[in-house]
Design an enzyme around this catalytic site. Structure first.
Site, PDB file in Angstrom:
ATOM      1  CE1 TYR A  53      -3.548   2.368   0.533  1.00 41.77           C
ATOM      2  CE2 TYR A  53      -2.365   3.276   2.367  1.00 41.77           C
ATOM      3  CZ  TYR A  53      -3.624   3.405   1.471  1.00 41.77           C
ATOM      4  OH  TYR A  53      -4.707   3.584   1.339  1.00 41.77           O
TER       5      TYR A  53
ATOM      6  CE  LYS B 147      -3.459   4.976  -1.982  1.00 36.78           C
ATOM      7  NZ  LYS B 147      -4.840   5.497  -2.252  1.00 36.78           N
TER       8      LYS B 147
END
Length: 303
Positions: free
Chosen positions: A164, A168
């Protein structure tokens, strides 16, 4: 009506932050494509059109205009269909909000390739695919706005989220590249690092007193707090704003720095490994970045 006459695509708009942004954009005058595959938090299992349809129903009940779309952002042909839905339904596209996301948290040394790829495919590849599908329309009409959801997990760091966090931080770099490449076409690209208690944060551990305190702070930050910033960035009021990273945290707004050189050393004749250790390391050490997590940096209660 800051978005009067505009058409917006909001991915992952079946709930949470995405739904609130879609609702706010509709209230601001935009016609909205509500994209959501209706999957679980991990992206696994059955999908459903219901979440997206519910968002559309709320928009219509409030006098707005919206259509639902259930294509996956993680596949290039499907992303093209998302944008085509806007063209077929409303004749144009002015705003893309890349919000869709899943989580498969795992400590790094246990993370599987499948867990890595699934998250990167939705967050990073998905942001590229949908943005790229809209880019030709933006170029032809000489205008357009992208609003991408990044995260402090990538900008600062977090435990158990290598997939993640990497995705991101990649979204932030993608946004900057879009801003550079498409500025000449009147296209803008910015990021928001949202703070909110939603399905995406509901998996945060709350076992220790410190973890419980962090979750309690997050629960005060409702998803709708992120919507005004997204509407502004999508509007003509932000016509001179591009390549920036913002955050919305309850009633606070932040502008993030971006990596730049902070210290340099020079040695006539070049460097050896030994001189790096003896000269460069002591010069650099005072500016080393700590191993902070998002919760360490944003440690105060929301106001």
């Amino acid at each position: 009506m800051m978005l009067e006459g505009k058409v917006a695509i909001v991915t992952g708009a079946g709930g949470g932050i995405g739904r609130e942004i879609a609702l706010a954009m509709a209230l601001a005058g935009a016609k909205v494509v509500v994209n959501d595959i209706g999957a679980s938090l991990t992206g696994e299992g059955a999908t459903s059109a219901t979440p997206g349809q519910q968002t559309v129903a709320i928009i219509e009940q409030r006098g707005g205009t919206a259509v639902a779309n259930t294509d996956s952002v993680a596949e290039w042909p499907a992303a093209q269909r998302i944008v085509q839905t806007a063209m077929d339904s409303f004749g144009r596209v002015d705003i893309v909000v890349n919000n869709a996301g899943i989580l498969r948290d795992q400590i790094f040394h246990k993370m599987s390739p499948e867990e890595w790829l699934a998250v990167v495919n939705v967050h990073l590849n998905g942001a590229f695919f949908v943005s790229r599908a809209a880019a030709e329309h933006y170029r032809r009409q000489g205008s357009g706005a992208y609003v991408h959801m990044t995260s402090t997990s990538g900008l600062i760091g977090n435990f158990g989220q290598a997939n993640y966090s990497a995705a991101k931080l990649g979204v932030a770099a993608l946004s900057k590249s879009i801003a550079l490449d498409m500025q000449r076409f009147g296209v803008r690209s910015n990021c928001i690092a949202p703070f909110a208690w939603s399905r995406m944060t509901s998996s945060i551990p709350a076992e220790t007193p410190e973890q419980k305190a962090r979750v309690a702070r997050l629960q005060q930050m409702t998803p709708d707090k992120n919507a005004p910033l997204a509407v502004f960035l999508a509007s003509d009021a932000a016509k001179d704003v591009t390549g920036q990273i913002f955050a919305a945290r309850h009633n606070e707004l932040f502008l993030f720095s971006q990596p730049r050189p902070i210290r340099s050393v020079h040695k006539e004749g070049g460097w050896t490994p030994e001189s790096v250790a003896e000269i460069a390391l002591p010069a650099f050490r005072a500016q080393f970045q700590p191993l902070d997590r998002s919760g360490d940096v944003f440690s105060w209660d929301p106001v």
